[in-house]
Design an enzyme around this catalytic site. Structure first.
Site, PDB file in Angstrom:
ATOM      1  N   HIS A 145       0.886  -1.178  -0.137  1.00 18.39           N
ATOM      2  CA  HIS A 145       0.047   0.068  -0.064  1.00 18.39           C
ATOM      3  C   HIS A 145       0.676   1.114   0.065  1.00 18.39           C
ATOM      4  O   HIS A 145       0.467   2.125  -0.652  1.00 18.39           O
ATOM      5  CB  HIS A 145      -0.956  -0.059   1.319  1.00 18.39           C
ATOM      6  CG  HIS A 145      -2.146  -0.880   1.120  1.00 18.39           C
ATOM      7  ND1 HIS A 145      -2.209  -2.197   1.027  1.00 18.39           N
ATOM      8  CD2 HIS A 145      -3.391  -0.486   0.909  1.00 18.39           C
ATOM      9  CE1 HIS A 145      -3.333  -2.570   0.821  1.00 18.39           C
ATOM     10  NE2 HIS A 145      -4.169  -1.515   0.880  1.00 18.39           N
ATOM     11  N   HIS A 194       1.298  -3.963   9.274  1.00 17.03           N
ATOM     12  CA  HIS A 194       2.814  -3.753   9.026  1.00 17.03           C
ATOM     13  C   HIS A 194       3.470  -3.035   9.989  1.00 17.03           C
ATOM     14  O   HIS A 194       3.188  -2.332  10.782  1.00 17.03           O
ATOM     15  CB  HIS A 194       2.787  -2.629   7.843  1.00 17.03           C
ATOM     16  CG  HIS A 194       2.612  -3.166   6.327  1.00 17.03           C
ATOM     17  ND1 HIS A 194       3.414  -4.067   5.758  1.00 17.03           N
ATOM     18  CD2 HIS A 194       1.657  -3.106   5.411  1.00 17.03           C
ATOM     19  CE1 HIS A 194       2.790  -4.548   4.588  1.00 17.03           C
ATOM     20  NE2 HIS A 194       1.646  -4.034   4.505  1.00 17.03           N
TER      21      HIS A 194
END
Length: 229
Positions: A145, A194
């Site tokens: 992303h 993440h």
């Protein structure tokens, strides 16, 4: 005057290439750390800072903040980024800028291939400190992303800046790219999917690929390949 302009352009190209090389070096260092299986303490501290100390399953802030973060993280999804790319490509074609549109598609498509290749080549596990606030199905490094949002939004800003618009409009394009890219990266850490170093690596590689595209675009424009666009 022409000679001076050419020399000035060469200096700008050199600076851009130097920044690109620096970005690749920093990314390489982060990748080496990820491959070795290390997780710096600051990674853990930042993720935990986004959680209630008494309940790690609960992100800080009211429920609407968590929902907003999911909305923001969606702006870095493949479907949204592909849609934005398609919209801008069609706009450039309508504006009779086929060469710029072709470079845009080539840059983003190749960048996406690099992103997925890195994720499948560097199999860093996802954070397991906190429950994930978003569904994930690939490895952690780099953040797809973060990388793809940086790649797409900065490349779109760069391609749109080739249009005959005022400097403040060009600055506005880049400000939007910065806002979207930063927000998406933060949302990935907030949702616990993440490590912060994954996001940093994604930002670096995405911006680096966008910079490389800018170097190519400037080179083509200096040699008259965009003169008809």
């Amino acid at each position: 005057m022409l000679k001076f302009d050419l020399e000035k352009s060469d200096i700008k190209q050199f600076i851009l290439l130097f920044v690109f090389a620096l970005i690749i070096w920093i990314f390489y260092e982060l990748a080496g750390f990820a491959v070795a299986g290390g997780t710096p303490q600051i990674d853990q501290n930042i993720i935990l800072a986004f959680r209630d100390a008494n309940d790690l399953s609960d992100p800080i802030g009211p429920k609407w903040v968590e929902e907003m973060m999911r909305d923001i993280t969606a702006l870095g999804g493949v479907a949204i980024l592909t849609s934005f790319t398609l919209f801008v490509t069609l706009f450039l074609l309508i504006e009779n800028k086929p060469k710029i549109a072709a470079l845009l598609v080539l840059a983003i498509t190749s960048g996406m291939i690099v992103s997925f290749s890195l994720k499948y080549g560097i199999t860093r596990p996802r954070p397991d400190l906190v429950p994930h606030g978003s569904y994930v199905y690939t490895s952690s490094f780099p953040s797809g992303h973060a990388m793809l949002s940086a790649l797409v939004y900065f490349t779109l800003a760069g391609m749109l800046s080739h249009l005959p618009v005022r400097r403040r409009v060009k600055s506005y394009f880049y400000m939007i790219a910065i806002l979207f890219t930063f927000s998406i990266g933060v949302s990935r850490v907030y949702l616990g999917v993440h490590w912060p170093t994954d996001v940093l690596a994604g930002w670096l590689m995405g911006i680096g690929w966008a910079l490389l595209t800018l170097v190519v675009a400037r080179f083509l424009r200096m040699n008259g390949h965009f003169s008809s666009d």
